[in-house]
Motif scaffolding. Structure first.
Motif, PDB file in Angstrom:
ATOM      1  N   ILE A   3      24.172  -9.237   2.890  1.00 10.40           N
ATOM      2  CA  ILE A   3      24.454  -7.811   2.173  1.00 10.40           C
ATOM      3  C   ILE A   3      25.364  -8.203   1.085  1.00 10.40           C
ATOM      4  N   SER A  14      14.589  -4.482  -0.220  1.00  3.75           N
ATOM      5  CA  SER A  14      16.001  -4.277   0.422  1.00  3.75           C
ATOM      6  C   SER A  14      16.449  -2.848   0.786  1.00  3.75           C
ATOM      7  N   ARG A  15      17.392  -2.661   1.421  1.00  8.82           N
ATOM      8  CA  ARG A  15      18.055  -1.503   1.376  1.00  8.82           C
ATOM      9  C   ARG A  15      19.218  -1.414   0.455  1.00  8.82           C
ATOM     10  N   ASP A  35      19.147  -8.637   2.126  1.00 10.53           N
ATOM     11  CA  ASP A  35      18.605  -7.756   2.851  1.00 10.53           C
ATOM     12  C   ASP A  35      18.931  -6.131   2.452  1.00 10.53           C
ATOM     13  N   THR A  36      20.376  -6.295   2.079  1.00 11.37           N
ATOM     14  CA  THR A  36      20.982  -4.957   1.896  1.00 11.37           C
ATOM     15  C   THR A  36      21.776  -5.243   0.573  1.00 11.37           C
TER      16      THR A  36
END
Length: 241
Positions: free
Chosen positions: A35, A88-89, A63-64
């Protein structure tokens, strides 16, 4: 720099006029999924990836991305990182999302400054960064966050407006660490409030600092200035006084 077992601080050097400034991006390792909090200025994704590698982590596992607010030195490399990590978020407070989507102009970036900034980029990056400044559909931001949301079990969103309407900070309960964004700044290990010259509503920004006193903070990561340890709550009280 490894701050805790799951939290790292990446020191990204970028130009500031004829000088250089260091931005302090936070990175969290959530069981191998990374993150990233904020993305630096435009065109610095490769430098960010290299800083992640220096922490013995793999940037492919991003991922984020959490954006603390709309300022260009926080959202700048988002288009390139998203191009490299399309699944990705991307999270941001709803009150700043419309600016990043181009529905409203960024509060602190004039049209001329925006054009000059894009012109400094390599040609292959200009369209992607320019897209961010136009009304974008679909939005680059695929999730919004609000006050009190939990991004992880131990990570709480704190809405800290003033520097921008949708500015957020994040409190990591396990380590008593505040990812301050620009709600706080630091210099030579000393904690300060937000910079008045780039904070449109200082009265609101100070009310936001009062909200932080609800948390037991022993470490603050300031995007501008780096890491400060100690009784952060007392330091905030001194700033407010």
């Amino acid at each position: 720099m490894k701050l805790t077992e799951t939290m790292h601080v990446l020191e990204l050097s970028v130009p500031k006029g004829k000088d250089t400034m260091v931005l302090h991006l936070t990175l969290m390792n959530n069981d191998g999924r990374l993150i990233l909090f904020d993305t630096g200025t435009p065109g610095y994704e490769e430098e960010i990836y290299e800083l992640i590698r220096k922490e013995n982590l793999n940037p492919d596992h991003l991922d984020t991305i959490v954006l603390t607010h709309q300022d260009i030195d926080h959202i700048g490399s988002l288009p390139e990182i998203l191009h490299d990590h399309p699944k990705s978020r991307i999270l941001m407070h709803s009150e700043d999302k419309l600016y990043v989507d181009g529905e409203e102009p960024l509060i602190k970036l004039s049209s001329n400054a925006k054009a000059n900034l894009i012109d400094t980029l390599p040609e292959e990056k200009r369209d992607r960064v320019g897209y961010m400044f136009d009304k974008t559909e679909p939005s680059l931001i695929n999730e919004t966050v609000e006050e009190g949301n939990k991004l992880l079990t131990e990570l709480t969103v704190v809405h800290t407006p003033g520097h921008t309407p949708g500015h957020i900070s994040l409190y990591h309960e396990n380590s008593h660490t505040l990812i301050a964004g620009d709600a706080l700044t630091a210099e030579d290990g000393e904690l300060f409030g937000p910079r008045a010259e780039v904070t449109p509503d200082m009265e609101q920004a100070h009310r936001s600092l009062e909200k932080l006193l609800d948390f037991d903070i022993t470490t603050a990561v300031c995007y501008h200035g780096g890491i400060v340890h100690g009784d952060i709550n007392q330091k905030i009280r001194e700033i407010l006084s």
